[in-house]
Enzyme design. Structure first.
Site, PDB file in Angstrom:
ATOM      1  N   PHE A 118       0.561  -1.355   0.263  1.00  0.00           N
ATOM      2  CA  PHE A 118      -0.063  -0.176   0.208  1.00  0.00           C
ATOM      3  C   PHE A 118       0.903   1.432  -0.041  1.00  0.00           C
ATOM      4  CE2 PHE A 118       0.809  -0.036   4.342  1.00  0.00           C
ATOM      5  CZ  PHE A 118       1.482   1.099   4.896  1.00  0.00           C
ATOM      6  N   CYS A 159       9.874   1.871   3.123  1.00  0.00           N
ATOM      7  CA  CYS A 159      10.634   0.902   4.073  1.00  0.00           C
ATOM      8  C   CYS A 159      11.654   0.864   3.962  1.00  0.00           C
ATOM      9  CB  CYS A 159      10.767  -0.377   2.572  1.00  0.00           C
ATOM     10  SG  CYS A 159      11.570  -0.156   0.338  1.00  0.00           S
ATOM     11  N   SER A 217       5.798  -7.030   3.141  1.00  0.00           N
ATOM     12  CA  SER A 217       5.837  -7.442   4.653  1.00  0.00           C
ATOM     13  C   SER A 217       7.263  -8.789   4.269  1.00  0.00           C
ATOM     14  CB  SER A 217       4.995  -7.783   5.891  1.00  0.00           C
ATOM     15  OG  SER A 217       4.368  -8.218   5.364  1.00  0.00           O
ATOM     16  N   GLU A 263      -4.690  -3.565  -2.013  1.00  0.00           N
ATOM     17  CA  GLU A 263      -6.194  -3.401  -2.351  1.00  0.00           C
ATOM     18  C   GLU A 263      -6.535  -2.371  -1.307  1.00  0.00           C
ATOM     19  OE1 GLU A 263      -4.924  -6.079  -0.602  1.00  0.00           O
ATOM     20  OE2 GLU A 263      -5.632  -7.138   0.805  1.00  0.00           O
ATOM     21  N   ARG A 264      -5.765  -1.690  -0.232  1.00  0.00           N
ATOM     22  CA  ARG A 264      -5.921  -0.339   0.325  1.00  0.00           C
ATOM     23  C   ARG A 264      -5.445   1.036  -0.468  1.00  0.00           C
ATOM     24  NH1 ARG A 264      -2.029  -2.605   5.463  1.00  0.00           N
ATOM     25  NH2 ARG A 264      -3.291  -4.256   5.167  1.00  0.00           N
ATOM     26  N   GLU A 281       9.563  -3.678  12.610  1.00  0.00           N
ATOM     27  CA  GLU A 281       9.500  -2.530  11.523  1.00  0.00           C
ATOM     28  C   GLU A 281       7.843  -2.170  12.467  1.00  0.00           C
ATOM     29  OE1 GLU A 281       7.666  -3.811   7.671  1.00  0.00           O
ATOM     30  OE2 GLU A 281       9.098  -2.041   6.676  1.00  0.00           O
ATOM     31  N   LYS A 301      -1.407  -7.229  -9.733  1.00  0.00           N
ATOM     32  CA  LYS A 301      -2.022  -7.602  -8.216  1.00  0.00           C
ATOM     33  C   LYS A 301      -1.392  -6.219  -7.093  1.00  0.00           C
ATOM     34  CE  LYS A 301      -3.270  -8.184  -4.441  1.00  0.00           C
ATOM     35  NZ  LYS A 301      -3.365  -7.435  -2.877  1.00  0.00           N
TER      36      LYS A 301
END
Ligand code: NAD
Length: 505
Positions: free
Chosen positions: A153, A285, A230, A180-181, A387, A177
């Site tokens: 996201f 990141c 992640s 979805e957020r 993290e 893909k």
């Protein structure tokens, strides 16, 4: 002008396609907590349709001359420029980052597209004449085939653009893909690529969750998977994809350290830490989440200079004048970040600036966490080990440079790190000896430019090839080496005329 927010479709075969699975997920504005859209979650059948569409387009696209594929990338780059603000607004609205930050994200993605425009040169192979008598050898890079990307996201435009411009330029067809957020930006990019002249089916977007991802991981027609997200999910994707015989690159989580030496320019280090720790609410990141201030005096000066700046951060919705930091992505994320701060406090760290419980007038239901600065953190604390992915900076106080370097080396993650110093010896030793993929010297977020490659070490990346730069070309192509022998000797008196192919005697 494209419609601004389109989230309620997939994009298959060059068109927006409504979801048919009956499963939908709400999309939120994280600054207000309001539902602003809905995204369809693809069924196995819908993913199979996208793969079939990519497979049908593959032969024609792979056979298209690289210079013509590059022309599509040139057109795409022009369209990205003319739609820059529109894409950035779509990102900000669903992600929460400031509009300037979102524009910066699109600009970094555009740089990869520009690199992909040079694909004819990048695909040039090696040639050796006369490897044996009348035998020549040459190598060529051919596309892998149908490839897929699964993205997070936090960079809904840039991370997909780390992948599909390189994959397409190399002659592959692609299934994205996205997260979805915040699915609006990837759908916009797909529409722009069609407008740029990309043949239908070469880029497909399927929105979805684990069901869609697992279908891609198991599909026999998908040859390679790029993942960014992640570490827990990346490990899973790497394992399952490799078990199915696919090529997989999985770029994962991070805990990036900034070492501040006693001789560092403290004003520069403090400004760098502000942007690197709190920009994009720490949801990068490559965010700096741990400062290793060497010696108590260095740490005292750093905390004293940074704390007032953290307190003064202007926090709000992406489009407010002067806003520097937005919300985190979800209510759960907000709670998780606040829980980490509480755990750090319970473990004995000193919360110098506390971002818990922030309520902004007019945005009471938004997912905001204030900038947080935690001092006297020790290596055993979860606030340091994990993290957090929020606007939380931990300060540790190693006594020596060697102690600081060892902390970096011992940490589970290995994405990025930085050292701030005027000492060339220390900087050189640090760059040479840390086990980290991307190192900055007086540069806080050392994100490589598009013609170099981006990737971490240790638990920050699984796989052998990083993204973009030449690593991107290698990941999205298979190497073929041809060794050719031709009948020996040329007949006496043979003429090879440039004007006509018919007069060779
Ligand atoms: P995430 O791992 O939750 O999701 C990433 C993708 O995986 C999404 O598309 C999601 O739909 C999918 N996914 C989620 N759960 C899944 C499951 N159980 N099975 C299959 N697929 C699943 O990550 P996120 O929260 O979207 O993004 C934040 C993370 O991404 C952070 O850890 C951050 O460090 C990392 N990240 C890494 C880099 C890098 O280059 N190393 C860059 C950006 C973000």
């Amino acid at each position: 002008m494209l419609g601004l927010i389109m989230t309620d479709t997939h994009y298959i075969g060059g068109s927006a396609v409504a979801g048919t699975s009956g499963r939908q997920q709400d999309v939120y504005n994280p600054a207000t907590g309001a539902v602003i859209g809905s995204v369809p979650l693809a069924s196995i059948d819908e993913v199979n349709q996208a793969v079939a569409s990519a497979k049908a387009a593959l032969a024609g696209w792979a056979a298209t001359p690289p210079a013509k594929r590059a022309q599509v990338m040139f057109n795409f780059r022009d369209l990205l420029k003319s739609h820059h603000t529109e894409i950035a607004t779509a990102i900000s609205l669903q992600h929460g980052k400031t509009l300037d930050d979102a524009k910066g994200e699109v600009a970094r993605g555009m740089e990869v597209v520009e690199f992909a425009c040079g694909i004819p040169h990048l695909l040039k192979g090696d040639y050796s004449a006369q490897v044996a008598g009348n035998v020549d050898s040459y190598s060529q890079r051919q596309p892998v085939g149908v490839v897929a990307g699964i993205t997070p996201f936090n960079f809904p435009a840039m991370v997909p653009m780390w992948m599909f411009p390189m994959a397409l330029a190399c002659g592959n067809t692609f299934i994205l893909k996205p997260s979805e957020r915040d699915p609006a930006a990837p759908l916009l990019l797909a529409r722009l690529l069609t407008e740029a002249g990309l043949p239908d089916g070469c880029l497909n977007v399927v929105n979805g969750d684990k069901e869609a991802v697992d279908t891609l991981l198991d599909h026999p027609d998908v040859g390679a998977i790029s993942f960014v997200g992640s570490t827990a999910i990346g490990k899973y994707i790497y394992g399952r994809g490799c078990n199915n015989g696919k090529r997989v690159q999985a770029l994962c989580g991070a805990k990036n350290h900034m070492v501040i030496m006693p001789d560092a320019d403290m004003d520069q280090a403090v400004d760098a830490a502000m942007g690197a720790a709190y920009g994009s609410a720490g949801e990068r990141c490559m965010a700096i989440s741990a400062v290793l201030a060497v010696g108590d005096d260095t740490a005292d000066r750093f905390v004293a200079q940074l704390a007032p700046k953290v307190r003064a951060l202007k926090i709000g919705q992406y489009d407010e004048p002067g806003v520097e930091m937005g919300p985190v992505i979800t209510r759960e994320s907000q709670k998780r970040v606040e829980d980490y701060i509480s755990q750090g406090e319970a473990d004995g760290a000193e919360v110098v600036v506390d971002g818990r419980g922030l309520s902004l007038q007019g945005y009471e239901d938004g997912y905001f966490v204030g900038g947080t600065l935690i001092d006297r953190v020790t290596p055993d604390m979860s606030v340091y080990r994990d993290e957090i992915f929020g606007p939380v900076l931990s300060v540790l106080r190693p006594k020596t440079y060697e102690d600081a370097r060892q902390l970096v080396i011992d940490h589970e993650y290995g994405n990025g790190t930085a050292i701030f110093t005027r000492d060339g010896d220390a900087a050189r030793d640090f760059a040479a000896n840390v086990n980290i993929g991307m190192v900055g010297v007086n540069v806080p977020i050392p994100v490589p430019v598009a013609y170099h490659s981006f990737g971490g070490w240790k638990a920050s990346m699984f796989g052998d090839h990083a993204v973009h730069g030449m690593e991107g070309v290698r990941f999205y192509t298979k190497l073929k080496t041809v060794t050719a022998r031709w009948p020996s000797g040329i007949k006496e008196g043979a003429v090879f005329n440039f004007h006509s192919g018919s007069d060779t005697k």
